[in-house]
Design an enzyme around this catalytic site. Structure first.
Site, PDB file in Angstrom:
ATOM      1  CB  ALA A 158      -0.873  -0.226   1.410  1.00 43.41           C
ATOM      2  CG  ASP A 159       2.742   5.362  -1.435  1.00 40.26           C
ATOM      3  OD1 ASP A 159       3.664   4.617   0.044  1.00 40.26           O
ATOM      4  OD2 ASP A 159       2.780   6.304  -2.229  1.00 40.26           O
ATOM      5  CB  THR A 160      -0.960   6.167   2.804  1.00 39.26           C
ATOM      6  OG1 THR A 160      -1.883   5.584   3.021  1.00 39.26           O
ATOM      7  CG2 THR A 160      -2.168   7.944   2.529  1.00 39.26           C
ATOM      8  CB  SER A 208      -2.813   3.042  -4.331  1.00 41.64           C
ATOM      9  OG  SER A 208      -3.100   1.755  -5.354  1.00 41.64           O
TER      10      SER A 208
END
Lengths: 212, 212
Positions: free
Chosen positions: B87-89, B124
């Site tokens: 994930a990345d934010t 994501s």
């Protein structure tokens, strides 16, 4: 955090939380506030039917819970606290009020009602500070309302969640901060209000009451 | 919790979290998931200007971070995990992307920009499972976007908050789950997405990937 500039000054005061909710205690500890818990002895048994709206009901319950502690502390020999904090939280769907489920079956029933739709969580907060005039204290009361959209839960998911035991001590039968986190599609409003205490509004009011 | 019916079965599988975020780890532990953390070695240095939108940027970063771990684990001698989670934010205001502040001054600047207005947090998520066909794995990717309204913060509040040190390792310069909780007026969407992982969408996808 909103109260950071006055936190040292606040923590030199005597602050009382008039609520036994472990979640409210944790939220307030988490922002660095020092306080002691003095439980209210008010029996939460107001007749829901005698109120025009769920908001009126929760506001009156919060006020009576807090005033019980206020009356005891203001009639004691020792000086009263600088700030007494009280609150009550309900879950509503239309004009119906959901409290803590009273059985496994009740929890399943409540979650089945809330599943796949949107409900409201209302917390009413009461802040009591010392005042020169009789009755020697003044009351500020406010509330926060958050819309919560629960995902579409299968009966299998609901039953398995109820079997964890988590729903039993929570209004509406779910804990948004623990296992229940996955059940919630979205919130619209203050998230912490759903746990039981609207931190942003609280901080704003406390900043107004204790500017330095 | 959504995954309760399949939790025992899930926890007998090999699950890898390809992210070093302590907050993502905590969110997933909190719902009872068992997994091990394998950090990605992908340098998060994609050129923001080469993407049409912040969403494209965060999706590509999440994918590359996850694929780095996937390639290592699928080329090893031991069987690959049943599920790899990446994930990345990011925090965005219009088309501008806010990452972790690089100095005290930068944190003050970012919070001053976000104060009193509404911004978006996008996470994501990439889920990688085994597949019979080449390249022996399949990828599911989805995202969640949450609107966050920050209260009107005085310069005094911003400076005192930055001095706590909390903003420094967080995209957008605040931590909604800790001291920053009081700064946030409301969210509109998944709260956990703001912490860095959209639990509800994740649970739905995992239920779909591992129905039993």
């Amino acid at each position: 955090m909103m109260l950071q500039p006055i936190l040292n000054s606040l923590n030199s005061k005597c602050i009382v939380l008039a609520s036994t909710s472990p979640r409210r205690k944790l939220l307030l500890e988490n922002i660095g506030l020092k306080f002691k818990v003095i439980p209210s002895k008010f029996e939460e048994n107001l007749s829901k039917e005698s109120f025009c709206s769920p908001l009126d009901y929760v506001a009156e319950t919060a006020k009576q819970k807090t005033l019980d502690v206020v009356h005891r502390l203001y009639s004691s020999e020792v000086p009263p606290p600088d700030l007494i904090i009280g609150a009550d939280t309900i879950v509503t769907l239309g004009n119906e009020i959901f409290e803590k489920p009273n059985s496994r079956e009740h929890a399943v029933e409540v979650l089945t009602r809330l599943s796949g739709s949107s409900h409201e969580v209302i917390t009413s907060v009461v802040l009591v500070t010392q005042s020169p005039a009789e009755p020697k204290y003044s009351i500020v009361q406010f509330h926060s309302q958050t819309e919560v959209v629960m995902g579409d839960l299968s009966q299998r998911v609901i039953e398995a969640y109820v079997d964890t035991g988590e729903p039993m001590d929570k209004a509406g039968g779910y804990g948004i901060q623990d296992l229940g986190s996955t059940l919630i599609q979205r919130v619209n409003g203050d998230y912490f209000n759903v746990i039981g205490f609207p931190l942003h509004l609280f901080a704003k009011e406390v900043l107004r009451l204790f500017p330095e």
